[in-house]
Write an enzyme that holds these catalytic residues in place. Sequence first.
Site, PDB file in Angstrom:
ATOM      1  N   CYS A   2       0.869  -1.173   0.000  1.00 39.33           N
ATOM      2  CA  CYS A   2       0.000   0.000   0.000  1.00 39.33           C
ATOM      3  C   CYS A   2       0.904   1.220   0.000  1.00 39.33           C
ATOM      4  CB  CYS A   2      -0.869   0.043   1.245  1.00 39.33           C
ATOM      5  SG  CYS A   2      -1.981  -1.370   1.392  1.00 39.33           S
ATOM      6  N   GLY A  28      -0.895   0.413  -4.916  1.00 44.50           N
ATOM      7  CA  GLY A  28      -2.201  -0.158  -4.555  1.00 44.50           C
ATOM      8  C   GLY A  28      -3.269   0.373  -5.474  1.00 44.50           C
ATOM      9  N   ASN A 102       0.723   0.467   5.840  1.00 46.34           N
ATOM     10  CA  ASN A 102       1.308  -0.341   4.780  1.00 46.34           C
ATOM     11  C   ASN A 102       2.057  -1.492   5.440  1.00 46.34           C
ATOM     12  OD1 ASN A 102       4.172   0.118   2.559  1.00 46.34           O
ATOM     13  ND2 ASN A 102       2.581  -1.415   2.488  1.00 46.34           N
ATOM     14  N   GLY A 103       1.693  -2.702   5.074  1.00 46.43           N
ATOM     15  CA  GLY A 103       2.357  -3.868   5.650  1.00 46.43           C
ATOM     16  C   GLY A 103       1.348  -4.938   5.997  1.00 46.43           C
ATOM     17  N   TYR A 260      10.556  -4.960  -7.592  1.00 43.97           N
ATOM     18  CA  TYR A 260       9.318  -4.710  -8.320  1.00 43.97           C
ATOM     19  C   TYR A 260       8.472  -3.545  -7.816  1.00 43.97           C
ATOM     20  CZ  TYR A 260       4.337  -5.439  -9.494  1.00 43.97           C
ATOM     21  OH  TYR A 260       3.031  -5.257  -9.869  1.00 43.97           O
ATOM     22  N   THR A 306       8.375  -2.867 -15.346  1.00 38.87           N
ATOM     23  CA  THR A 306       9.369  -2.821 -14.278  1.00 38.87           C
ATOM     24  C   THR A 306      10.728  -3.375 -14.672  1.00 38.87           C
ATOM     25  OG1 THR A 306       7.585  -2.854 -12.691  1.00 38.87           O
ATOM     26  CG2 THR A 306       9.735  -3.445 -11.840  1.00 38.87           C
ATOM     27  N   ASP A 368      12.357 -10.340 -17.334  1.00 41.73           N
ATOM     28  CA  ASP A 368      11.377  -9.764 -16.407  1.00 41.73           C
ATOM     29  C   ASP A 368      12.065  -9.530 -15.067  1.00 41.73           C
ATOM     30  OD1 ASP A 368       9.039  -8.653 -15.592  1.00 41.73           O
ATOM     31  OD2 ASP A 368       7.773 -10.383 -16.037  1.00 41.73           O
ATOM     32  N   ASP A 369      11.458  -8.646 -14.265  1.00 40.01           N
ATOM     33  CA  ASP A 369      12.055  -8.369 -12.950  1.00 40.01           C
ATOM     34  C   ASP A 369      11.901  -9.568 -12.028  1.00 40.01           C
ATOM     35  OD1 ASP A 369       9.288  -6.757 -13.283  1.00 40.01           O
ATOM     36  OD2 ASP A 369       9.347  -7.747 -11.335  1.00 40.01           O
TER      37      ASP A 369
END
Length: 509
Positions: A2, A28, A102-103, A260, A306, A368-369
């Site tokens: 988030c 998010g 966030n978390g 990412y 990314t 790709d990442d």
Amino acid sequence: MCGILGAVSRSPVNQLLYDGLLLLQHRGQDAAGIATAMGKTFNMHKANGLVRDVFRTRNMRSLPGFSGIAHVRYPTAGSASNSEEAQPFYVNAPFGIMLAHNGNLTNSEQLKDEMFRRDRRHINTESDSEVLLNVLANELQAAVSGVTLDPVSIFEAVRGLHRRVRGAYACVAEIAGAGVLAFRDPWGIRPLCLGATENEKGDTEHMVASESVALEGLGYRLVRDVAPGEAIFIDLEGTLFTEQCAESPVLSPCVFEYVYFARPDSMIDGASVYDARLRMGEYLAESLKREAWRGDIDVVMPIPDTSRPAAMQLAMKLGIQYREGFIKNRYVGRTFIMPGQAVRKKTVRQKLNAMSVEFKGKNVLLVDDSIVRGTTSREIVQMARDSGANKVYFASAAPPVRFPNVYGIDMPTRGELIAHGRSDDEIRIAIGADALIYQSIEDMKQSVRDVNPALRDFDASCFDGRYVTGDVTAAYLDEIERQRLAEPAGGDEDTPRSQMNLQFSVARD
Ligand SMILES: O=P(O)(O)OC[C@H]1O[C@H](OP(=O)(O)OP(=O)(O)O)[C@H](O)[C@@H]1O
Ligand SMILES: NC(=O)CC[C@H](N)C(=O)O
Ligand SMILES: [Mg+2]
């Protein structure tokens, strides 16, 4: 993941927070919310959807005030469809507090149970963030005597919160009549930084944000990262107070932010995300030089967006042409953070289109990442073949994702991870590539350390299965898995996001 923001200003903050959320939208896409304080009155608007869809002019008008907090949500607990779980959350006592998080907490069910049995608090959603807010409220209640709040008692409350809460949490909270509080868990798993700017009168104003890109985009300068375990309080006059509130903080930022999540133009814990991605490309090139098939590659192609810096640098180091074979529809969001596997799969093809001219008869190395569920890589390899590629090789700038993430990334059960229980060759077969190469765990970490040598440890749990908070046991992971599998068939299409948050039923005696 988030995104969170908090600001105290001499002028209205509603537009500032809205613009900041747009800069954090990549963290998010499921819900967004802004809460402001006007005197002792809180105003809030939150709903499911992208920032631009959630806020209409009338909503913005209903958010007066010179301080506030904001959130964009990518759920890890509860569900994406439940708008009640959009943030910020509000609790009316003590004082009135709103919080954005966030978390992901790893002991939220235990805390929820404690809330009921010990603290007599009601939690109305499945969100761990609502639990976290109630722990803060409880600790604040215990730390304050009388009705006047001061930074000393606020920091005491954060100290108490650190003692009770486990997992990842970077938070902002607005306390009515007092100001904005921000704090980061003792491992600093999720990012949080402090910015400052001077207003017209020459006074310094502060803001906290998940990523420095939000500060810069709003005309603030990055002052520093919030330290793990540290709390920052900005009172309504704009005065800044800071204090270390954890007993033994150890900075272990989530390495997946560099791989990412974060925007490349952000600085996290003193390391440029972009530079770290370039280094990932360089290390991967070194490993590739040892592969026999390296000599067959005609072109290197990124899988937008990314992986671009890593792919570009890898091509440069190998001396192979870098071409853009996939064009991204800029109006489609990030697929990995979308809820539901069917929608993620469909979106890959809507989002990325292959240009045949770049593929016809060529041996292509797609970069790709990361490969998580394999949704993107499976589709992309097939698209390259459909477009006439001769050989399709695949490189991942991150190591195989083999373990669930319990700190705020929706990588839930081992069974959903394409690398779980598969050798590299079995993964190669599963994604349909002619060859596959992964970054090593050490090279991934070293890529970030090269950019900031002070960063010694990381949360790299989804790669190495080592959970820095020390409380994530095999039984815990098994229980997450059991719950995920027990969810109604097809539930994945909606939003079964309870996996990060053990849903033991709370016996009410
Ligand atoms: O193996 P998977 O489960 O498919 O997950 C990995 C993919 O998802 C992400 O892309 P995404 O489309 O979310 O965002 P991006 O445009 O920033 O690359 C990531 O960059 C990989 O491409
Ligand atoms: N990704 C996150 O940071 C999620 C925050 C919180 N656990 C939620 O589910 O809403
Ligand atoms: Mg991608």
